[in-house]
Write a protein that holds these residues in place. Structure first.
Motif, PDB file in Angstrom:
ATOM      1  N   ILE A 120     -58.993 -39.714  40.564  1.00 19.54           N
ATOM      2  CA  ILE A 120     -57.966 -38.966  39.836  1.00 19.54           C
ATOM      3  C   ILE A 120     -57.687 -37.691  40.610  1.00 19.54           C
ATOM      4  N   GLY A 121     -56.561 -37.675  41.313  1.00 15.13           N
ATOM      5  CA  GLY A 121     -56.271 -36.554  42.200  1.00 15.13           C
ATOM      6  C   GLY A 121     -57.309 -36.519  43.305  1.00 15.13           C
ATOM      7  N   ASP A 122     -57.964 -35.361  43.466  1.00 14.58           N
ATOM      8  CA  ASP A 122     -59.006 -35.237  44.481  1.00 14.58           C
ATOM      9  C   ASP A 122     -60.392 -35.408  43.884  1.00 14.58           C
ATOM     10  N   GLN A 123     -60.474 -35.903  42.636  1.00  8.06           N
ATOM     11  CA  GLN A 123     -61.749 -36.101  41.968  1.00  8.06           C
ATOM     12  C   GLN A 123     -62.163 -37.566  41.979  1.00  8.06           C
ATOM     13  N   GLU A 124     -63.459 -37.789  42.144  1.00 11.72           N
ATOM     14  CA  GLU A 124     -64.038 -39.116  42.015  1.00 11.72           C
ATOM     15  C   GLU A 124     -64.915 -39.117  40.770  1.00 11.72           C
ATOM     16  N   ILE A 125     -64.545 -39.894  39.762  1.00 12.89           N
ATOM     17  CA  ILE A 125     -65.271 -39.932  38.497  1.00 12.89           C
ATOM     18  C   ILE A 125     -66.061 -41.231  38.408  1.00 12.89           C
ATOM     19  N   THR A 126     -67.343 -41.100  38.147  1.00 10.23           N
ATOM     20  CA  THR A 126     -68.208 -42.273  38.054  1.00 10.23           C
ATOM     21  C   THR A 126     -68.144 -42.883  36.657  1.00 10.23           C
ATOM     22  N   ILE A 127     -67.991 -44.191  36.618  1.00  9.55           N
ATOM     23  CA  ILE A 127     -68.003 -44.958  35.370  1.00  9.55           C
ATOM     24  C   ILE A 127     -69.261 -45.804  35.355  1.00  9.55           C
ATOM     25  N   GLN A 128     -70.026 -45.688  34.288  1.00  7.33           N
ATOM     26  CA  GLN A 128     -71.235 -46.489  34.130  1.00  7.33           C
ATOM     27  C   GLN A 128     -71.106 -47.360  32.882  1.00  7.33           C
ATOM     28  N   VAL A 129     -71.447 -48.626  33.018  1.00  6.17           N
ATOM     29  CA  VAL A 129     -71.396 -49.547  31.882  1.00  6.17           C
ATOM     30  C   VAL A 129     -72.744 -49.526  31.169  1.00  6.17           C
ATOM     31  N   VAL A 130     -72.713 -49.324  29.863  1.00  8.56           N
ATOM     32  CA  VAL A 130     -73.939 -49.329  29.061  1.00  8.56           C
ATOM     33  C   VAL A 130     -74.396 -50.773  28.874  1.00  8.56           C
ATOM     34  N   ASP A 131     -75.654 -51.024  29.150  1.00  6.35           N
ATOM     35  CA  ASP A 131     -76.197 -52.358  28.924  1.00  6.35           C
ATOM     36  C   ASP A 131     -76.055 -52.697  27.448  1.00  6.35           C
ATOM     37  N   PRO A 132     -75.517 -53.879  27.112  1.00  6.56           N
ATOM     38  CA  PRO A 132     -75.354 -54.241  25.691  1.00  6.56           C
ATOM     39  C   PRO A 132     -76.632 -54.110  24.881  1.00  6.56           C
ATOM     40  N   ALA A 133     -77.779 -54.343  25.517  1.00  4.92           N
ATOM     41  CA  ALA A 133     -79.050 -54.243  24.792  1.00  4.92           C
ATOM     42  C   ALA A 133     -79.370 -52.808  24.394  1.00  4.92           C
ATOM     43  N   ASP A 134     -78.773 -51.842  25.102  1.00  5.68           N
ATOM     44  CA  ASP A 134     -79.026 -50.429  24.814  1.00  5.68           C
ATOM     45  C   ASP A 134     -77.908 -49.779  24.006  1.00  5.68           C
ATOM     46  N   ASP A 135     -76.901 -50.546  23.638  1.00  4.12           N
ATOM     47  CA  ASP A 135     -75.732 -49.996  22.958  1.00  4.12           C
ATOM     48  C   ASP A 135     -75.906 -50.136  21.449  1.00  4.12           C
ATOM     49  N   PRO A 136     -75.963 -49.012  20.706  1.00  7.79           N
ATOM     50  CA  PRO A 136     -76.176 -49.094  19.250  1.00  7.79           C
ATOM     51  C   PRO A 136     -75.039 -49.777  18.506  1.00  7.79           C
ATOM     52  N   SER A 137     -73.882 -49.939  19.128  1.00  6.44           N
ATOM     53  CA  SER A 137     -72.778 -50.634  18.454  1.00  6.44           C
ATOM     54  C   SER A 137     -72.968 -52.154  18.453  1.00  6.44           C
ATOM     55  N   GLU A 138     -74.023 -52.635  19.116  1.00  7.97           N
ATOM     56  CA  GLU A 138     -74.369 -54.060  19.128  1.00  7.97           C
ATOM     57  C   GLU A 138     -73.162 -54.931  19.507  1.00  7.97           C
ATOM     58  N   ARG A 145     -67.610 -62.304  16.116  1.00  4.95           N
ATOM     59  CA  ARG A 145     -66.877 -62.290  14.844  1.00  4.95           C
ATOM     60  C   ARG A 145     -65.391 -62.608  14.973  1.00  4.95           C
ATOM     61  N   PHE A 146     -64.833 -62.535  16.185  1.00  2.00           N
ATOM     62  CA  PHE A 146     -63.378 -62.471  16.252  1.00  2.00           C
ATOM     63  C   PHE A 146     -62.750 -63.500  17.185  1.00  2.00           C
ATOM     64  N   GLY A 147     -61.652 -64.100  16.711  1.00  4.22           N
ATOM     65  CA  GLY A 147     -60.702 -64.801  17.558  1.00  4.22           C
ATOM     66  C   GLY A 147     -61.264 -65.981  18.335  1.00  4.22           C
ATOM     67  N   ASP A 148     -60.462 -66.411  19.329  1.00  5.88           N
ATOM     68  CA  ASP A 148     -60.892 -67.483  20.215  1.00  5.88           C
ATOM     69  C   ASP A 148     -62.010 -67.002  21.123  1.00  5.88           C
ATOM     70  N   GLU A 149     -61.982 -65.735  21.491  1.00  6.20           N
ATOM     71  CA  GLU A 149     -63.064 -65.110  22.243  1.00  6.20           C
ATOM     72  C   GLU A 149     -62.896 -63.600  22.157  1.00  6.20           C
ATOM     73  N   ALA A 150     -63.994 -62.886  22.346  1.00  8.63           N
ATOM     74  CA  ALA A 150     -63.958 -61.432  22.290  1.00  8.63           C
ATOM     75  C   ALA A 150     -64.961 -60.865  23.282  1.00  8.63           C
ATOM     76  N   LEU A 151     -64.701 -59.636  23.725  1.00  6.58           N
ATOM     77  CA  LEU A 151     -65.550 -58.958  24.691  1.00  6.58           C
ATOM     78  C   LEU A 151     -65.564 -57.484  24.334  1.00  6.58           C
ATOM     79  N   MET A 152     -66.765 -56.901  24.212  1.00  3.44           N
ATOM     80  CA  MET A 152     -66.883 -55.495  23.849  1.00  3.44           C
ATOM     81  C   MET A 152     -67.917 -54.827  24.747  1.00  3.44           C
ATOM     82  N   ARG A 153     -67.557 -53.685  25.333  1.00  8.32           N
ATOM     83  CA  ARG A 153     -68.481 -52.938  26.168  1.00  8.32           C
ATOM     84  C   ARG A 153     -68.224 -51.434  26.015  1.00  8.32           C
ATOM     85  N   THR A 154     -69.290 -50.657  26.252  1.00  4.46           N
ATOM     86  CA  THR A 154     -69.199 -49.201  26.254  1.00  4.46           C
ATOM     87  C   THR A 154     -69.409 -48.684  27.670  1.00  4.46           C
ATOM     88  N   MET A 155     -68.599 -47.710  28.062  1.00  4.30           N
ATOM     89  CA  MET A 155     -68.707 -47.077  29.371  1.00  4.30           C
ATOM     90  C   MET A 155     -68.874 -45.577  29.202  1.00  4.30           C
TER      91      MET A 155
END
Length: 218
Positions: A120-138, A145-155
């Motif tokens: 973003i401009g002259d900045q480099e921002i690191t994105i880290q994906v939270v392991d699903p096992a460590d994500d309290p949103s489960e 629960r949803f649709g033909d297929e669903a995918l949920m992740r936290t970064m």
């Protein structure tokens, strides 16, 4: 949290009726989301910035997946009273087979990229994906629960101590897709900010997919 009664389904919307599948301001009160208001325009309609993955192949995959364009898309956004949580929602209609391919690309991103950077401009921002096992949103339970297929992740985006938290749920229903994203600062586990976010997420995760899929809240 309430549950869905899949036996009470609304008629499938025609391609020109995508707007009817979005959450509206009128839906918020019924869902006990009175703390949120609809923004006058979506909070982010811009294309994602360039991304760099751990290899040239994964860099190409990241930019392909996150810059995927639907045949038609409608968007809305909501913000809570203290501006600490923004919820973005998009519903898209895609060419035959394109939604399946996009979901496959997104699964591959999260399976193979534990982290990447955004320019973003002259900045480099690191994105880290939270392991699903460590994500309290489960997320793995939510996906079932949803649709033909669903995918949920936290970064987590940015330096430690100043990280933004971005949680996205993708739901595919035939050639249509729902994208529901929660953006906030990453609060301390068990803190008031984390509890506030968890409450808002649970309610939006009931409301938005139900409306998209034509299900009645039970």
């Amino acid at each position: 949290m309430s549950t869905f009664d899949g036996s009470q389904s609304a008629p499938t919307a025609r391609p020109g009726d995508l707007e009817q599948l979005l959450v509206t301001a009128a839906d918020l009160a019924d869902a006990r989301l009175d703390d949120f208001t609809e923004l006058a325009s979506p909070s982010s309609d811009e294309d994602p910035p360039p991304m760099t993955g751990p290899s040239p192949e994964l860099t190409a995959l990241l930019n392909k997946a996150f810059n995927d364009k639907a045949a038609r898309e409608v968007r809305t956004s909501f913000m809570n009273a203290d501006s600490s949580i923004v919820v973005d929602e998009g519903v898209s209609q895609r060419a035959a087979g394109a939604a399946v391919a996009w979901m496959a690309d997104m699964r591959q991103v999260y399976a193979q990229c534990a982290a990447w950077t955004m320019s973003i401009g002259d900045q480099e921002i690191t994105i880290q994906v939270v392991d699903p096992a460590d994500d309290p949103s489960e997320p793995l339970k939510v996906e079932q629960r949803f649709g033909d297929e669903a995918l949920m992740r936290t970064m987590l985006a940015g330096p430690v101590g100043q990280q933004a938290q971005i949680t996205t749920l993708l739901v595919r229903d035939g050639d249509r897709a729902l994208e529901l994203t929660f953006r906030s600062l990453a609060g301390e586990p068990g803190g008031s900010e984390a509890a506030q976010l968890a409450t808002a997420m649970s309610k939006f995760l009931e409301l938005a997919p139900a409306k998209f899929l034509g299900l009645q809240l039970g």
